[in-house]
Design an enzyme around this catalytic site. Structure first.
Site, PDB file in Angstrom:
ATOM      1  N   ARG A  57       0.722  -1.312  -0.031  1.00  0.00           N
ATOM      2  CA  ARG A  57       0.057   0.202  -0.019  1.00  0.00           C
ATOM      3  C   ARG A  57       0.732   1.293  -0.042  1.00  0.00           C
ATOM      4  O   ARG A  57       0.668   2.311  -0.544  1.00  0.00           O
ATOM      5  CB  ARG A  57      -0.932  -0.319   1.052  1.00  0.00           C
ATOM      6  CG  ARG A  57      -0.690   0.459   2.250  1.00  0.00           C
ATOM      7  CD  ARG A  57      -1.464  -0.139   3.524  1.00  0.00           C
ATOM      8  NE  ARG A  57      -0.880  -1.577   3.694  1.00  0.00           N
ATOM      9  CZ  ARG A  57      -1.592  -2.692   3.544  1.00  0.00           C
ATOM     10  NH1 ARG A  57      -2.936  -2.403   3.225  1.00  0.00           N
ATOM     11  NH2 ARG A  57      -0.941  -3.571   3.594  1.00  0.00           N
ATOM     12  N   THR A  58       2.041   1.341   0.515  1.00  0.00           N
ATOM     13  CA  THR A  58       2.668   2.417   0.663  1.00  0.00           C
ATOM     14  C   THR A  58       3.167   2.942  -0.683  1.00  0.00           C
ATOM     15  O   THR A  58       3.073   4.075  -1.037  1.00  0.00           O
ATOM     16  CB  THR A  58       3.792   2.498   2.083  1.00  0.00           C
ATOM     17  OG1 THR A  58       3.204   2.089   2.998  1.00  0.00           O
ATOM     18  CG2 THR A  58       4.590   3.861   1.998  1.00  0.00           C
ATOM     19  N   LYS A  86      23.520  -6.434  -5.248  1.00  0.00           N
ATOM     20  CA  LYS A  86      24.909  -6.884  -5.555  1.00  0.00           C
ATOM     21  C   LYS A  86      26.088  -6.237  -4.864  1.00  0.00           C
ATOM     22  O   LYS A  86      27.093  -6.105  -4.960  1.00  0.00           O
ATOM     23  CB  LYS A  86      25.144  -6.053  -7.060  1.00  0.00           C
ATOM     24  CG  LYS A  86      24.286  -6.841  -8.211  1.00  0.00           C
ATOM     25  CD  LYS A  86      24.653  -6.345  -9.472  1.00  0.00           C
ATOM     26  CE  LYS A  86      23.668  -6.424 -10.509  1.00  0.00           C
ATOM     27  NZ  LYS A  86      23.594  -5.342 -11.516  1.00  0.00           N
ATOM     28  N   ARG A 107      12.112   3.286   0.876  1.00  0.00           N
ATOM     29  CA  ARG A 107      12.154   2.281   1.985  1.00  0.00           C
ATOM     30  C   ARG A 107      13.123   1.408   2.006  1.00  0.00           C
ATOM     31  O   ARG A 107      13.652   0.942   1.024  1.00  0.00           O
ATOM     32  CB  ARG A 107      10.644   1.394   1.802  1.00  0.00           C
ATOM     33  CG  ARG A 107      10.699   0.498   2.730  1.00  0.00           C
ATOM     34  CD  ARG A 107       9.383   0.087   2.892  1.00  0.00           C
ATOM     35  NE  ARG A 107       8.333   0.833   3.499  1.00  0.00           N
ATOM     36  CZ  ARG A 107       7.002   0.397   3.665  1.00  0.00           C
ATOM     37  NH1 ARG A 107       6.577  -0.835   3.729  1.00  0.00           N
ATOM     38  NH2 ARG A 107       6.232   1.432   4.051  1.00  0.00           N
ATOM     39  N   HIS A 135       8.612   6.833   9.572  1.00  0.00           N
ATOM     40  CA  HIS A 135       7.668   6.503   8.890  1.00  0.00           C
ATOM     41  C   HIS A 135       6.869   7.934   8.524  1.00  0.00           C
ATOM     42  O   HIS A 135       5.655   7.691   9.009  1.00  0.00           O
ATOM     43  CB  HIS A 135       6.924   5.434   8.950  1.00  0.00           C
ATOM     44  CG  HIS A 135       6.202   4.711   7.921  1.00  0.00           C
ATOM     45  ND1 HIS A 135       6.082   5.498   6.534  1.00  0.00           N
ATOM     46  CD2 HIS A 135       5.502   3.621   7.643  1.00  0.00           C
ATOM     47  CE1 HIS A 135       5.519   4.611   5.765  1.00  0.00           C
ATOM     48  NE2 HIS A 135       5.149   3.600   6.218  1.00  0.00           N
TER      49      HIS A 135
HETATM   50  C1  NCD Z   1       3.677  -0.055   8.058  1.00  0.00           C
HETATM   51  C2  NCD Z   1       5.215  -0.152   7.744  1.00  0.00           C
HETATM   52  O1  NCD Z   1       5.720  -0.480   6.740  1.00  0.00           O
HETATM   53  O2  NCD Z   1       5.923   0.231   8.794  1.00  0.00           O
HETATM   54  N1  NCD Z   1       2.732  -0.189   6.989  1.00  0.00           N
HETATM   55  C3  NCD Z   1       2.525   0.543   6.013  1.00  0.00           C
HETATM   56  O3  NCD Z   1       3.378   1.501   5.644  1.00  0.00           O
HETATM   57  N2  NCD Z   1       1.528   0.547   5.408  1.00  0.00           N
HETATM   58  C4  NCD Z   1       3.287  -1.161   9.174  1.00  0.00           C
HETATM   59  C5  NCD Z   1       3.584  -2.419   9.483  1.00  0.00           C
HETATM   60  O4  NCD Z   1       4.469  -2.888   8.213  1.00  0.00           O
HETATM   61  O5  NCD Z   1       3.269  -2.991  10.046  1.00  0.00           O
END
Ligand code: NCD
Length: 438
Positions: A57-58, A86, A107, A135
């Site tokens: 989703r992110t 690598k 990420r 986050h």
């Molecule tokens: C969160 C994350 O990645 O920290 N999820 C997200 O961003 N949708 C929470 C999680 O993974 O539990």
């Protein structure tokens, strides 16, 4: 067209402040109300999304946001397909991708990855989740969801439940809520509490105090009817004078999180805190909004999805529009200005403090010694400028007098921040040419 980045990116919720947030929420509302006004706001702009950790989703919500503003998207969705596999350093990767794109969403599994990457490239980095640290765009959408439900934040009480030790969403949100003077009830799973130094830093930074409050439901969740509460010092509960540990009578929101098994979370034979339909009948939760960053596990059963207090799908739905506002703030200050984010110092890499004590700090993977930054004025402490871990500084040298003092001494306190040189030991300082100043 290449638009100049006017902010240095968004790495942690420490950058947020009340005036930025107020204007930011208004911008989100404009974006939601008149989407066509913004359709070409980022035409000709390239946004790269590099997700070196799983995400659905992110990443999609960032990409939806980019498309809605007319930007193009380059994506690395799978760590195994990236050059990281690598052995390429994160700094090199950021430098290279910064040459293709105008903004990079990152990420990464390591704490502080976003800050490190931002030092390697001129384009803004937006942290899409780094290790257990930050986050901030999830925090922005959590805050926006709460703002819609509550209006004002001050005086509200939010419970935060689950894996506080490994989860970045709860840590990131709680920091921002303290900045907004919200009372926070901590409901960690057994063995899943965060480290004391994080809480100490928060209490000092926002002039909060720690007290205890009780409720039978807390016992169902964490095994202990008494829970730690972080609250602004100015807030004095009437009941506080009547009993030692007052009963908490109302939660305005409950933020649930899943157990982060991939980061080593384990509760052995214990049970992980979650909510049940029966608990929703309890007066404590009568007007309590339920939030969750998703994905969920057993802590949040689908049977309560239709309850009017359930906000987590609305929260997820708001992801793209909130991230649209983030992109505009990073790339189009010329046309849609917002008050500045609070700058977080990039840190000083000139020291002999050795490696960062946090094994998951991005500095280890990159073979760097952690840059330090100073926090606190009454009580000075040194943090790793990448991952915010407290560094064990015992001595402070002064670069202008070439003298070294015990960190707790009055003499050390008088050293101006720009002259400070931290040391682990007196011998280290003397080896570096500093004289003992008492
Ligand atoms: C969160 C994350 O990645 O920290 N999820 C997200 O961003 N949708 C929470 C999680 O993974 O539990």
């Amino acid at each position: 067209m290449r638009l100049l980045p006017v902010m240095e990116g968004l790495h942690s919720s420490e950058a947020l402040n009340p005036s930025f947030l107020q204007a930011f929420f208004q911008r989100v509302e404009e974006l939601a109300a008149r989407p066509s006004d913004f359709e070409v706001a980022l035409r000709g702009v390239m946004i790269a999304t590099v997700f070196a950790e799983p995400s659905t989703r992110t990443r999609l919500s960032f990409e939806a946001a980019a498309h809605r503003l007319g930007a193009s998207v380059l994506t690395v969705a799978d760590a195994k397909s990236s050059s990281n596999a690598k052995g390429e350093s994160l700094a090199d990767m950021a430098k290279v991708i910064g040459g293709y794109a105008d903004l990079l969403v990152l990420r990464h599994a390591r704490d502080g990855a976003s800050r490190l990457a931002s030092q390697a490239t001129d384009v803004p980095i937006v942290n899409g989740g780094d290790g257990r640290l930050g986050h901030p765009t999830q925090t922005l959408l959590d805050l926006y969801t709460l703002h819609r439900a509550w209006g004002d934040f001050a005086g509200r009480t939010l419970g935060v439940m689950g894996d506080l030790r490994h989860g970045r969403t709860a840590r990131s949100l709680v920091w921002a809520l303290a900045m907004l003077q919200v009372r926070i009830v901590l409901l960690p799973g057994q063995g899943l509490d965060w480290e004391a130094s994080f809480e100490r830093r928060l209490l000092d930074r926002f002039d909060y105090r720690l007290r205890w409050g009780k409720h039978p439901l807390f016992g169902d969740w964490t095994g202990n009817q008494e829970a730690r509460i972080l609250e602004p010092k100015g807030l004095v509960q009437k009941s506080l004078f009547l009993e030692d540990v007052p009963e908490v009578d109302k939660l305005d929101a409950l933020y649930l999180t899943r157990m982060q098994v991939e980061r080593g979370a384990d509760i052995g034979q214990g049970s992980y805190p979650g909510i049940t339909p029966a608990q929703l009948q309890n007066p404590l939760l009568a007007t309590c909004k339920l939030l969750h960053p998703l994905p969920r596990l057993a802590e949040l059963p689908p049977s309560i999805d239709d309850d009017p207090r359930a906000c987590y799908f609305e929260q997820a739905r708001l992801g793209p529009v909130v991230r649209q506002a983030v992109f505009l703030a990073m790339l189009r200050q010329d046309r849609w200005p917002l008050p500045p984010l609070t700058p977080v110092p990039t840190g000083n890499a000139d020291h002999r403090l050795g490696p960062c004590p946090n094994a998951n700090c991005v500095s280890h993977e990159e073979g760097l010694s952690a840059p330090w930054r100073l926090i606190g004025s009454k009580r000075r402490s040194f943090l790793c400028a990448f991952c915010d871990t407290l560094l064990q500084v015992e001595y402070a040298g002064c670069r202008s007098t070439n003298k070294v003092h015990a960190l707790s001494s009055a003499a050390a306190h008088r050293i101006r921040p720009e002259n400070l040189q931290p040391f682990l030991s007196r011998q280290d300082a003397e080896r570096a040419g500093y004289q003992w100043g008492g």
